[in-house]
Design a protein around this motif. Structure first.
Motif, short mmCIF file in Angstrom:
data_model
loop_
_atom_site.label_atom_id
_atom_site.label_comp_id
_atom_site.label_asym_id
_atom_site.label_seq_id
_atom_site.Cartn_x
_atom_site.Cartn_y
_atom_site.Cartn_z
N LEU A 134 38.03 44.65 23.17
CA LEU A 134 37.39 43.86 23.18
C LEU A 134 36.09 44.58 22.68
O LEU A 134 34.79 44.08 23.11
N GLY A 135 36.43 45.70 22.30
CA GLY A 135 35.45 47.22 22.37
C GLY A 135 34.91 47.71 23.64
O GLY A 135 33.34 47.13 23.68
N MET A 136 35.37 47.58 24.08
CA MET A 136 34.24 47.85 25.56
C MET A 136 35.06 49.17 26.19
O MET A 136 36.58 49.58 26.53
N ASP A 137 34.26 49.53 26.80
CA ASP A 137 35.43 50.96 27.92
C ASP A 137 36.21 50.78 28.48
O ASP A 137 36.13 49.65 29.48
N SER A 138 37.18 50.96 28.71
CA SER A 138 38.37 51.01 29.43
C SER A 138 37.77 51.63 31.08
O SER A 138 38.07 50.29 31.81
N LEU A 139 36.80 52.17 30.99
CA LEU A 139 36.48 52.30 32.51
C LEU A 139 36.05 50.82 32.70
O LEU A 139 35.51 50.44 33.65
N GLU A 140 34.54 50.52 32.12
CA GLU A 140 34.16 49.51 32.40
C GLU A 140 35.52 48.11 32.56
O GLU A 140 34.75 47.39 33.10
N PHE A 141 35.81 48.16 31.56
CA PHE A 141 37.20 47.30 31.26
C PHE A 141 37.65 46.85 33.33
O PHE A 141 37.75 45.36 33.46
N ARG A 142 38.15 47.88 33.48
CA ARG A 142 39.01 48.16 34.81
C ARG A 142 38.57 47.85 35.67
O ARG A 142 38.95 47.40 36.71
N LEU A 143 36.72 48.03 35.82
CA LEU A 143 35.92 47.97 37.56
C LEU A 143 35.51 46.42 37.26
O LEU A 143 35.46 45.58 37.91
N LYS A 144 35.89 45.90 36.04
CA LYS A 144 35.36 44.28 36.07
C LYS A 144 36.50 43.58 36.70
O LYS A 144 36.06 42.33 36.90
N ASN A 145 38.02 43.75 36.90
CA ASN A 145 39.01 43.03 37.45
C ASN A 145 40.34 43.65 38.29
O ASN A 145 40.99 42.74 39.22
N LEU A 146 39.51 45.31 39.34
CA LEU A 146 40.53 45.43 39.88
C LEU A 146 40.18 44.86 41.54
O LEU A 146 38.86 43.51 41.70
N LEU A 147 41.09 44.08 42.36
CA LEU A 147 41.45 43.70 43.57
C LEU A 147 39.86 44.41 44.28
O LEU A 147 39.16 45.25 44.43
N LYS A 148 39.29 43.32 45.04
CA LYS A 148 37.87 44.09 45.84
C LYS A 148 38.41 42.98 47.22
O LYS A 148 38.98 42.05 46.62
N PRO A 149 37.10 43.22 48.44
CA PRO A 149 37.65 42.37 49.35
C PRO A 149 37.04 41.15 48.70
O PRO A 149 36.83 40.37 47.89
N GLY A 150 38.14 39.96 49.43
CA GLY A 150 38.28 38.95 48.95
C GLY A 150 38.91 38.36 47.47
O GLY A 150 39.19 37.16 48.07
N SER A 151 39.51 39.50 47.49
CA SER A 151 40.33 38.94 46.38
C SER A 151 41.56 38.37 46.32
O SER A 151 42.15 38.67 48.06
N ILE A 152 42.45 38.12 45.78
CA ILE A 152 43.39 37.51 45.78
C ILE A 152 45.24 38.21 45.16
O ILE A 152 44.36 37.58 44.03
N THR A 153 45.63 38.42 45.98
CA THR A 153 46.92 39.05 44.96
C THR A 153 47.23 38.46 44.28
O THR A 153 47.13 36.86 44.94
N ILE A 154 48.52 38.63 43.66
CA ILE A 154 49.63 36.98 42.79
C ILE A 154 49.93 36.80 43.65
O ILE A 154 50.84 35.77 43.06
N THR A 155 50.61 37.77 44.71
CA THR A 155 51.46 36.76 46.00
C THR A 155 50.42 35.54 46.46
O THR A 155 51.54 35.64 47.60
#
Length: 783
Positions: free
Chosen positions: A386-407
């Motif tokens: 993506l040409g994106m900083d890996s910290l920024e990329f992770r922060l976009k996708n990490l679980l947070k309150p309101g997220s649903i896990t894969i189970t």
């Protein structure tokens, strides 16, 4: 007096006994008339046993018992019953136990082992896990379809080498990839490695009259050992008495059941004499279990914005010759398969696969250190695409309150904060700070390039919903207390943390809280197993409930003596007093075993508090989709690492490691930080040097510390920085959750990412030995 012990750095209560040598281990024990056992192991990885001749060994003076698979034919297995006590008909890995001897001394037992003659017919060897899952592959277990297992939890596939196939499906994977702007796919490898406890496996067993069996073992889980022993040898549980004294490290390798049935059967064959077997270091390495290997395929679909849309994962676990804990590792890593990321479309196939390697078992992290090597390396590749900083990329996708896990589990405010952990380590490593021109010039001149890497992690206890624990607190005559829990403290400091909780809750000096370190199934309360980083939360809650129970009894008796209602009383300094009249009080020592009035009348009796705890809300996961609730709690964390690679030699020097773990609440700061640093160091070992190697016939080549390298002080960075994030767990003791396994997870990922940052070299396999890095550098240069 200040009784606020929780959160303070109290030295471990067993520290002095251990450093002075007073602590007694199984290896130190001796009983009158005791015999000594040795085992004969297979020189082949896969072979038929054609003939065993014990006649010469039997005639040797001092030999009291000899067993082969004909006598010790029973099978063992915690989740799939597949492993004979001694090999029957054929051997399935180099180093497998084939015969055993009990004699009057070690030398005689060793001589007898040498005199046993075994004729083998070698078979084709299966070492490649990817070959093992192909149609028409050599079968390691022809009778897999007939083995006992736990239905609806584990799913062996008869006629194959797959001991368990865990499936997870969320959303629509095909649609997810269609909607993705980029699709990135990679394959990653992790070798088998060793637990390397300081104390090798050790057992003493005595098969007494009436089939009453006493076992002393360096085991992590005495009650599970007792249960599995009962099933394997068809002996009622009430006739089995297991004692676990101090043990010198376990890391999962001493969970379940291993040498105990063999030693007990030797005792039975020797007319009930006690028999002792202490594994040599070579046996610890080549006969007893290791950590499984892994081949991981990860395919990720992502939008240009950086949002992960789909992820498809295949984990092929190299279980070796027997399943042991492997099938549950497959399950636990299956429902954790994509890490702490919110992804709408997921497909996971996680398989336990038999090969003719040493069999694998539980190891610190229970498979998560292995899968996160793949997960967090893959995140780097996606970010680069993506040409994106890996910290920024992770922060976009990490679980947070309101997220649903894969189970399908929701994430709440109290679930833990992986984002805070990641931001903490990134800040402390100086993420994003550009190199100066002077630094670049110096690197170019010296050939030593610096790089930084980050990685996140998560793990929940892998356990069934009935994984209960209990605690007993008894008050002594002087007002001190002693407490029992059957979760084993093998060095993690759990008993000290429990003592802190008791001291704070009951207002008793920590010096007056006595821990019973030896656990005996005839006298100690029940505990499922000491695995899965579950002891802090479950044993801690059981201890709190026992304190509450004891407190109720204390108030009841004090209320009678002080002629006051419960609401009018309060706990003071080892006493109970009337709030309005503090001078009216009664000390614990006056009522610990009953209160006696001046005229001789007595009331009450010994004060004993009982507590219990069990995992709440867990469900069986759907066989086809993996949906359900597998986790009691999630512990999140992150690592950041700075390294320096010498491109002239391939040597990689670790300069700094920063770790942040959200453990809910720190019970003992000193012990927690020690745990985290210890886990980081173990992770460094897997990153830089540790792996089991075999030749093409399946013979293990790394049978000693000459060939198998663990890290030394020379390999460690000057700085290992630890940060404890505290997002209280609602159902945890004082808000705490487990963190014992987690520090080891993702160390390899952070280091692999840092090497890539320093050199541009992308590694797909651990460990990062100098020759491996140097070879990769040369390939990159020649392209």
């Amino acid at each position: 007096m200040d009784y606020n012990y929780v959160g303070k750095g109290i030295p471990r209560l067993d520290g002095v006994e251990k450093v002075t040598g007073e602590a007694e281990y199984v290896q130190d024990m001796f009983f009158k008339g005791m015999l000594y056992a040795r085992i004969k192991t297979s020189p082949y990885a896969h072979a038929l046993i054609k003939k065993i001749d014990i006649s010469k060994a039997k005639e040797l003076p001092g030999v009291k018992a000899i067993l082969t698979g004909e006598q010790a034919y029973q099978k063992l297995g915690i989740y799939i019953v597949d492993k004979p006590i001694l090999a029957v008909d054929k051997v399935r890995y180099f180093g497998e136990a084939v015969a055993a001897v009990a004699a009057v001394d070690i030398d005689t037992a060793e001589r007898a082992i040498e005199l046993i003659e075994i004729e083998y017919e070698p078979l084709k060897v299966l070492l490649d896990v990817e070959e093992a899952v192909k149609p028409n592959a050599i079968l390691v277990h022809e009778d897999l379809g007939n083995y006992k297992t736990i239905p609806d939890v584990f799913f062996p596939e008869a006629g194959t080498n797959v001991a368990n196939h865990f499936k997870l499906r969320k959303g629509n994977i095909d649609k997810g990839f269609q909607e993705s702007d980029f699709v990135i796919e990679n394959k990653f490898y992790v070798p088998q490695i060793l637990h390397v406890p300081m104390e090798t496996h050790a057992v003493i067993a005595k098969w007494g009259t009436g089939d009453k069996i006493k076992i002393w073992s360096s085991a992590q889980s005495p009650y599970t050992l007792r249960n599995l022993f009962s099933i394997a040898l068809d002996v009622p549980i009430e006739k089995i008495d297991v004692t676990v004294p101090y043990i010198g490290g376990g890391f999962g390798g001493k969970a379940g059941i291993h040498l105990e049935p063999l030693v007990a059967l030797l005792s039975k064959a020797a007319n009930g004499k006690p028999v002792k077997l202490v594994a040599t270091r070579e046996e610890e390495i080549s006969t007893l279990p290791c950590r499984q290997g892994l081949v991981a395929r990860v395919k990720t679909g992502v939008k240009k914005s950086g949002k992960i849309i789909a992820e498809e994962v295949e984990y092929l676990w190299d279980a070796g010759a027997y399943a042991d804990y492997g099938v549950n590792i497959t399950r636990a890593t299956g429902y954790s398969a994509v890490g702490p990321y919110e992804i709408d479309n997921v497909k996971v196939d996680s398989k336990t696969v038999y090969t003719n390697r040493l069999f694998g078992t539980a190891y610190r992290g229970f498979g998560h250190a292995e899968i996160f090597w793949a997960i967090e390396r893959q995140m780097e590749f996606v970010a680069k695409k993506l040409g994106m900083d890996s910290l920024e990329f992770r922060l976009k996708n990490l679980l947070k309150p309101g997220s649903i896990t894969i189970t399908g589990e929701p994430i709440y405010e109290q679930s833990g904060n992986v984002i805070k952990c990641l931001k903490t380590v990134a800040d402390r490593i100086g993420w994003g700070e550009p190199k100066s021109e002077e630094q670049k010039e110096q690197e170019k001149k010296s050939g030593k390039y610096r790089g930084k890497g980050i990685a996140v992690l998560h793990k929940a206890p892998a356990m069934p919903s009935n994984a209960a624990t209990s605690a007993i607190i008894q008050m002594n005559e002087d007002g001190s207390v002693r407490f029992n829990v059957s979760g084993i403290d093998m060095g993690q400091g759990a008993y000290t943390a429990m003592a802190q909780i008791i001291g704070e809750r009951l207002h008793i000096p920590i010096e007056k809280v006595h821990v019973v370190f030896e656990t005996n199934t005839d006298s100690a309360p029940y505990d499922w197993q000491t695995v899965a980083s579950r002891m802090t939360i479950l044993a801690g809650n059981a201890v709190i409930e026992a304190c509450n129970d004891l407190e109720d009894q204390i108030f009841q008796m004090a209320g009678i003596v002080l002629r006051a209602a419960r609401r009018e009383l309060a706990i003071g300094d080892q006493c109970v007093y009337v709030k309005q009249f503090p001078e009216e009080k009664i000390y614990y020592s006056e009522m610990a075993v009953g209160y006696t009035y001046p005229n001789g009348n007595a009331i009450g009796g010994p004060l004993i508090g009982r507590g219990k705890s069990i995992a709440q809300g867990l469900t069986i996961l759907d066989k086809e989709t993996g949906q359900g609730r597998p986790a009691l709690d999630w512990t999140f964390g992150a690592h950041a690492m700075e390294i320096e690679v010498d491109t002239n030699t391939g040597d990689t020097k670790i300069l700094k490691i920063v770790t942040a773990i959200d453990l809910g609440k720190v019970i003992n700061e000193m012990i927690v930080k020690g745990q985290i640093v210890g886990g980081v160091v173990q992770g460094v070992g897997t990153a830089i040097s540790e792996e089991l190697k075999y030749n093409e016939e399946g013979k293990l080549l790394t049978k000693s510390f000459v060939d198998y390298k663990i890290p030394t002080m020379q390999d460690l960075p000057d700085i290992i920085e630890v940060h404890c994030v505290e997002t209280p767990q609602l159902d945890g003791p004082y808000g705490a959750r487990g963190c014992a396994e987690h520090p080891m997870i993702s160390i390899t990922s952070a280091m692999g990412n840092a090497i890539a940052d320093a050199t541009g070299v992308e590694l797909f396999e651990t460990p990062f030995t100098a020759d491996k890095v140097y070879t990769a550098l040369n390939k990159k240069t020649s392209v």
